[in-house]
Design a protein around this motif. Structure first.
Motif, PDB file in Angstrom:
ATOM      1  N   THR A  63      43.660  38.366  43.719  1.00 43.62           N
ATOM      2  CA  THR A  63      42.855  39.567  43.628  1.00 43.62           C
ATOM      3  C   THR A  63      42.234  39.794  44.939  1.00 43.62           C
ATOM      4  O   THR A  63      41.716  39.006  45.719  1.00 43.62           O
ATOM      5  N   ALA A 117      42.475  42.110  36.125  1.00 45.94           N
ATOM      6  CA  ALA A 117      43.081  40.822  36.235  1.00 45.94           C
ATOM      7  C   ALA A 117      42.591  39.860  35.153  1.00 45.94           C
ATOM      8  O   ALA A 117      43.058  38.835  34.609  1.00 45.94           O
ATOM      9  N   ALA A 175      44.369  33.852  37.035  1.00 48.16           N
ATOM     10  CA  ALA A 175      43.892  35.013  38.037  1.00 48.16           C
ATOM     11  C   ALA A 175      43.043  34.218  38.883  1.00 48.16           C
ATOM     12  O   ALA A 175      41.936  33.363  38.491  1.00 48.16           O
ATOM     13  N   ASP A 206      44.527  44.855  46.531  1.00 46.46           N
ATOM     14  CA  ASP A 206      45.398  44.999  45.223  1.00 46.46           C
ATOM     15  C   ASP A 206      45.675  43.656  44.694  1.00 46.46           C
ATOM     16  O   ASP A 206      45.875  42.833  45.642  1.00 46.46           O
ATOM     17  N   ARG A 207      46.066  43.473  43.418  1.00 44.62           N
ATOM     18  CA  ARG A 207      46.713  42.349  42.919  1.00 44.62           C
ATOM     19  C   ARG A 207      48.068  41.993  43.455  1.00 44.62           C
ATOM     20  O   ARG A 207      48.997  42.607  43.706  1.00 44.62           O
ATOM     21  N   VAL A 247      40.117  34.779  41.474  1.00 40.38           N
ATOM     22  CA  VAL A 247      38.828  35.609  42.036  1.00 40.38           C
ATOM     23  C   VAL A 247      37.761  34.956  42.577  1.00 40.38           C
ATOM     24  O   VAL A 247      37.715  33.758  42.640  1.00 40.38           O
ATOM     25  N   GLN A 263      40.500  46.556  39.788  1.00 35.99           N
ATOM     26  CA  GLN A 263      41.709  45.649  40.100  1.00 35.99           C
ATOM     27  C   GLN A 263      41.503  44.256  39.413  1.00 35.99           C
ATOM     28  O   GLN A 263      42.189  43.563  38.714  1.00 35.99           O
ATOM     29  N   ALA A 264      40.423  43.628  39.945  1.00 26.42           N
ATOM     30  CA  ALA A 264      40.155  42.071  39.866  1.00 26.42           C
ATOM     31  C   ALA A 264      39.604  42.156  38.477  1.00 26.42           C
ATOM     32  O   ALA A 264      40.126  41.074  37.751  1.00 26.42           O
ATOM     33  N   TYR A 324      50.127  47.198  38.561  1.00 23.44           N
ATOM     34  CA  TYR A 324      49.668  46.242  37.359  1.00 23.44           C
ATOM     35  C   TYR A 324      50.528  46.806  36.316  1.00 23.44           C
ATOM     36  O   TYR A 324      51.142  45.804  35.424  1.00 23.44           O
TER      37      TYR A 324
END
Length: 475
Positions: free
Chosen positions: A57, A91, A6, A39-40, A8, A87-88, A260
């Motif tokens: 993310t 992730a 991920a 969104d991812r 971030v 969302q983050a 997701y």
């Protein structure tokens, strides 16, 4: 299973630029405005022989303090910021490695410190990447990110590609060892995934099988956001059930958590032996159902088609006969009629058994597990080479091979290359002479002879080399 990495950080530090460079295409929208990514996004890449999935993310702004429903900086409302944050955070929870990206031009900000404080509590590797270090001075100034307490920062420039190799080296170092990623596959466990559109009763089926409220059951589609593995024993077999979020067609996937959920569902399908494809008896076969069935077939998995809510459909059918109400769709069919409709709509998986069940009442729930175990065992069946070639010779006598471009197909011999899924290799004179109809004919003969019911099988055609011919003579 590919490990997840991920990316971030606060808005506008270059996460999407790095993401696009790594996956080799402009998948993420890149704008010089904070908050563009909401969104991812997911993309597969590899480095030094390791495959992994990157997650891009939205920007984290933990200290914004925007009340829900109100508009803040860059026109983002509080509920939207909550959405981006969730969302983050999802992730980060799922990731095996977290890349914390910061901006070497602006130095440490209050938002960076907020994110760093949260990441220090994460029980997984965190790598600090100081982006936009486009010159020597910025690379020197990047040492200040040591003070975030997350280890040595790696200095990069996503636009110029500076330092990205060093960052990838570090990511690969922190990925789970291959032995750990493959350990699950080595266990003597039957893996069964429960897949289907949202709100068809997947969580209810899992609860009925396990006899417990393992998953949240709700009438709201997509309640199950994460795939939830459940281990159990059934008639001496170790089973791992995976309850997944509803899969939808790519064009129909909404933003946020549902997107997701699709990734989790597809990952669950990839690592399963048998898939339980659940349909809603009251709604009939939908295009999304055939899409999921196609994914199961393409992945060569075992499959059971479960028509859930059959009790409710029967109640509706009885009410129709008595004239209590008119169903908005076509008249509810009998089991035989329903089976014929499914056979036509799912004709590309004719090997799939169809069971009518009710997760709510427990009707036929045990039969589903019994069928899944039989299919899983069948996927490990090994056909003796001699018996296989007897079958091939008999099949070619009954039905001559196809002739394409005036060149007849010759099958020299066949062998089973692997199990789970059963994979057969046919050595021929010319692979281009194989017509798809004859391939289907051979598959049907294999199924008839060895009872490959409920599972996909793979057939491969290869030209016979001199080495193959010599080895064959020696045998």
């Amino acid at each position: 299973m590919k490990p997840l990495v991920a990316i971030v950080g606060r808005p506008n530090v270059g996460k999407s630029t790095f993401f696009n460079r790594m996956i080799g295409e402009r998948l993420a929208i890149v704008e010089d405005m904070p908050g563009t990514t909401r969104d991812r996004l997911y993309g597969d890449t590899d480095w030094n022989g390791r495959d992994f999935t990157l997650i891009d993310t939205g920007g984290l702004e933990l200290g914004t303090g925007i009340p829900v429903g109100q508009v803040g900086l860059h026109g983002q409302s509080g509920d939207l910021m909550d959405h981006v944050m969730s969302q983050a955070q999802l992730a980060m929870e799922e990731a095996d490695v977290i890349v914390f990206m910061v901006d070497a031009r602006s130095g440490i900000t209050a938002a960076d410190e907020d994110v760093a404080q949260q990441l220090r509590q994460a029980k997984k590797p965190v790598i600090v990447a100081a982006n936009k270090a486009d010159n020597k001075d910025r690379r020197m100034d990047a040492v200040e990110f040591y003070s975030l307490g997350l280890g040595e920062p790696i200095v990069i420039s996503s636009i110029q590609g500076i330092g990205t190799g060093d960052l990838l080296d570090r990511i690969v170092e922190e990925l789970p060892p291959l032995e750990e990623m493959e350990e699950e596959e080595e266990e003597d466990v039957i893996r069964i995934s429960i897949v289907g559109r949202p709100n068809v009763g997947k969580s209810s089926l899992l609860n009925a099988i396990t006899g417990s409220k393992r998953s949240i059951v709700s009438d709201v589609p997509g309640t199950t956001r994460d795939a939830i593995d459940t281990a159990l024993e059934f008639e001496g077999h170790k089973i791992r059930l995976v309850d997944t979020a509803g899969i939808r067609r790519r064009g129909r996937i909404g933003v946020g958590v549902e997107k997701y959920s699709v990734l989790r569902s597809e990952r669950a399908l990839e690592r399963s032996d048998v898939a339980i494809l659940m349909l809603d008896a009251t709604e009939g076969l939908a295009a999304q159902d055939t899409h999921i069935a196609g994914a199961i077939h393409e992945n060569a998995k075992g499959v059971i088609v479960v028509v859930n809510k059959w009790d409710l459909a029967q109640e509706q059918r009885k009410a129709e006969r008595e004239g209590v109400f008119a169903h908005p769709n076509d008249e509810i069919q009998s089991a035989e009629e329903y089976r014929d409709i499914l056979a036509e709509g799912l004709k590309f998986i004719p090997y799939a058994p169809i069971l009518f069940a009710s997760a709510k009442t427990g009707y036929h729930v045990k039969s589903i597990l019994e069928a899944a175990v039989k299919i899983a065992e069948m996927r490990y069946l090994r056909v003796p080479t001699a018996r296989l070639n007897e079958l091939v010779q008999e099949a070619t006598r009954r039905h001559n091979p196809t002739v394409l471009k005036h060149k007849p197909l010759k099958i020299y011999y066949a062998t089973q290359a692997r199990v789970n899924p059963p994979t057969f290799v046919f050595f021929v004179n010319d692979t281009e002479a194989v017509h798809f109809s004859y391939e289907r004919y051979l598959e049907n003969r294999l199924r008839e002879a060895f009872s490959f019911r409920g599972t996909a099988i793979r057939i491969q055609f290869r030209p016979r080399s001199n080495k193959d011919r010599d080895e064959r003579r020696e045998k």
